[in-house]
Design a protein around this motif. Structure first.
Motif, PDB file in Angstrom:
ATOM      1  N   GLU A 244       4.052   7.940  -6.261  1.00 35.64           N
ATOM      2  CA  GLU A 244       2.688   7.437  -6.327  1.00 35.64           C
ATOM      3  C   GLU A 244       1.779   8.454  -5.663  1.00 35.64           C
TER       4      GLU A 244
ATOM      5  N   GLU B 208      -2.972  -0.235  -7.411  1.00 35.62           N
ATOM      6  CA  GLU B 208      -3.901  -0.433  -6.301  1.00 35.62           C
ATOM      7  C   GLU B 208      -3.744   0.704  -5.292  1.00 35.62           C
ATOM      8  N   THR B 209      -4.856   1.112  -4.681  1.00 34.64           N
ATOM      9  CA  THR B 209      -4.785   2.154  -3.660  1.00 34.64           C
ATOM     10  C   THR B 209      -4.182   1.589  -2.384  1.00 34.64           C
ATOM     11  N   GLU B 210      -3.624   2.459  -1.597  1.00 38.08           N
ATOM     12  CA  GLU B 210      -2.986   2.099  -0.334  1.00 38.08           C
ATOM     13  C   GLU B 210      -3.935   2.491   0.797  1.00 38.08           C
TER      14      GLU B 210
ATOM     15  N   GLU C 295      -3.504   5.355   3.928  1.00 40.43           N
ATOM     16  CA  GLU C 295      -2.387   6.251   3.658  1.00 40.43           C
ATOM     17  C   GLU C 295      -2.759   7.666   4.070  1.00 40.43           C
TER      18      GLU C 295
END
Length: 75
Positions: free
Chosen positions: A30, A63-65, A68
């Motif tokens: 990802e 979806e974005t983390e 991170e």
């Protein structure tokens, strides 16, 4: 080798995420970051490092983390 190539390029482009080998021999990961940097990395991954054999690059939106940081090679 392929995972480390991806990590090196991701770090150069300033994107975050991860990459790992799967039990069936594939590589998955990802990435998140600015769209143009993500696109550059995807192109590099699709081309692969020298001596790599990339047969197919699959991609999709997730979806974005939040929070991170960095790009890691998972084992």
């Amino acid at each position: 080798m392929y995972r480390h190539f991806t990590q090196k390029r991701a770090t150069e482009y300033g994107v975050t995420g991860w990459v790992q080998n799967t039990p069936d021999g594939r590589v998955e990961g990802e990435i998140q970051g600015e769209d143009n940097q993500v696109q550059k990395l995807l192109q590099d991954v699709n081309d692969g490092p020298r001596h790599a054999h990339v047969t197919k690059l699959e991609k999709g939106a997730i979806e974005t983390e939040p929070g991170e940081a960095g790009f890691e090679v998972r084992r």
